[in-house]
Design an enzyme around this catalytic site. Structure first.
Site, PDB file in Angstrom:
ATOM      1  N   HIS A  30      44.568  14.499  22.609  1.00  0.00           N
ATOM      2  CA  HIS A  30      45.343  13.572  21.782  1.00  0.00           C
ATOM      3  C   HIS A  30      44.534  12.303  21.515  1.00  0.00           C
ATOM      4  O   HIS A  30      43.522  12.047  22.160  1.00  0.00           O
ATOM      5  CB  HIS A  30      46.666  13.193  22.460  1.00  0.00           C
ATOM      6  N   ASP A  87      45.584   8.172  21.261  1.00  0.00           N
ATOM      7  CA  ASP A  87      46.749   7.444  21.756  1.00  0.00           C
ATOM      8  C   ASP A  87      47.672   6.927  20.641  1.00  0.00           C
ATOM      9  O   ASP A  87      47.228   6.256  19.705  1.00  0.00           O
ATOM     10  CB  ASP A  87      46.296   6.277  22.642  1.00  0.00           C
ATOM     11  N   HIS A 107      41.039  12.414  23.371  1.00  0.00           N
ATOM     12  CA  HIS A 107      40.732  12.573  24.790  1.00  0.00           C
ATOM     13  C   HIS A 107      41.778  13.478  25.450  1.00  0.00           C
ATOM     14  O   HIS A 107      42.847  13.734  24.875  1.00  0.00           O
ATOM     15  CB  HIS A 107      40.640  11.221  25.511  1.00  0.00           C
ATOM     16  N   ARG A 127      46.290   1.059  32.760  1.00  0.00           N
ATOM     17  CA  ARG A 127      45.988   1.305  31.346  1.00  0.00           C
ATOM     18  C   ARG A 127      46.546   0.189  30.477  1.00  0.00           C
ATOM     19  O   ARG A 127      47.688  -0.238  30.665  1.00  0.00           O
ATOM     20  CB  ARG A 127      46.650   2.628  30.962  1.00  0.00           C
TER      21      ARG A 127
HETATM   22  C1  SIN Z   1      45.582   8.858  28.801  1.00  0.00           C
HETATM   23  O1  SIN Z   1      45.663   9.877  28.126  1.00  0.00           O
HETATM   24  O2  SIN Z   1      45.876   7.754  28.334  1.00  0.00           O
HETATM   25  C2  SIN Z   1      45.155   8.946  30.261  1.00  0.00           C
HETATM   26  C3  SIN Z   1      43.910   9.719  30.473  1.00  0.00           C
HETATM   27  C4  SIN Z   1      43.574   9.868  31.934  1.00  0.00           C
HETATM   28  O3  SIN Z   1      44.338   9.435  32.812  1.00  0.00           O
HETATM   29  O4  SIN Z   1      42.502  10.403  32.228  1.00  0.00           O
END
Ligand code: SIN
Length: 287
Positions: free
Chosen positions: A100, A102, A256, A271
């Site tokens: 995805h 974000d 990612h 995050r």
């Molecule tokens: C995310 O997708 O924002 C998190 C990715 C992760 O925790 O590696």
């Protein structure tokens, strides 16, 4: 501290950065970091010692925090979201375990995401990235023409809609689902980056639901093809975290995917996102 050093981690995207303390960064190093970010699209800055306040301060310096719906932030720092998997959780599935970009369901999706590793498993818990500029470049001239001017409908329905079961796998994260169909946003399939001017194949299998003015069934064959192409192993890289790694990725030209391969071990990340722009189509003259 040692001198700033930047080393690519794969031939497609991603670089490891050492010799810098992001909570006390000179204007010159900040500029070098920005250049590396636009060149490598994902940078992993090792050996940091950040608290929520310093992560927030860096996010502000990079352009201001983005809006974070559905997820619950820290009580003192609501824009800093803990992503936690405890060792004793029943499900081994990680947050973000699907390719995805974000929050593309937002009108102004976040330009960047910052993820800071507090605690990492002894092995596993890596994050995969893919380069959407390169994905666009691999398309034939005919496909590029077909996609130019095409828009996609993005929605949070699969992850955060009324029927989502995401939270069943994330015992230690508080997720607020939409009670009704989430609002949909329409974005160009080929996005022009506001800083580099490069074109990216800007769809993802989590939030891109269908092409504008088409049904899901009609859209599926081409969307599936493009989503598969976007994560061809030759376009990807893999980041192995250590406590103190701060990664920053560009949501305007990457996807990612978190891995779920560390069941029985703890992983804790913090995050934030940086506020973004309204995505514009390839060929648009930007201010
Ligand atoms: C995310 O997708 O924002 C998190 C990715 C992760 O925790 O590696």
């Amino acid at each position: 501290m040692a001198k700033l050093s930047i080393n690519p981690i794969s031939g497609s995207l991603g670089a490891e950065v050492t010799g810098i303390d992001v909570s006390d960064i000179s204007d010159t190093d900040f500029e070098l970091l920005e250049q590396a970010f636009h060149e490598y699209l994902v940078i992993a800055i090792r050996g940091q010692s950040l608290c929520p306040a310093s992560l927030y301060a860096l996010t502000e310096r990079l352009g201001g925090v983005g809006e974070t719906p559905y997820l619950t932030g820290l009580s003192d720092w609501p824009d800093v979201v803990p992503i936690i998997k405890e060792a004793n959780e029943k499900s081994g599935r990680s947050f973000g375990a699907g390719w995805h970009t974000d929050f593309t369901f937002q009108a102004r999706p976040p330009s960047r995401t910052l993820l800071y590793a507090v605690d990492t498993p002894p092995v596993g818990g890596d994050t995969l990235y893919s380069n959407l500029y390169k994905a666009y470049e691999t398309l034939s001239p005919g496909m590029k023409r077909k996609l130019s001017g095409l828009n996609c409908v993005h929605s949070a329905i699969r992850s955060y809609g009324p029927d989502s079961t995401l939270g069943d796998h994330l015992e230690n994260m508080e997720i607020h689902y939409d009670k009704q169909q989430p609002v949909e946003q329409i974005h160009p399939v080929v996005r022009q980056h506001p800083v580099t001017g490069q074109n990216a194949l800007w769809i993802n299998p989590t939030y891109s639901i269908r092409f504008e003015a088409m049904t899901e069934a009609e859209s599926k064959p081409l969307l599936d093809y493009l989503n598969q192409l976007a994560v061809n192993p030759s376009l990807t890289s893999r980041l192995s975290w250590q406590p103190g790694t701060l990664a920053m990725w560009d949501n305007r030209c990457t996807q990612h995917c978190a891995t779920s391969d560390y069941k029985g071990h703890r992983r804790e990340m913090l995050r934030t996102t940086v506020a973004g722009e309204i995505p514009v189509a390839a060929g648009t003259t930007q201010p």
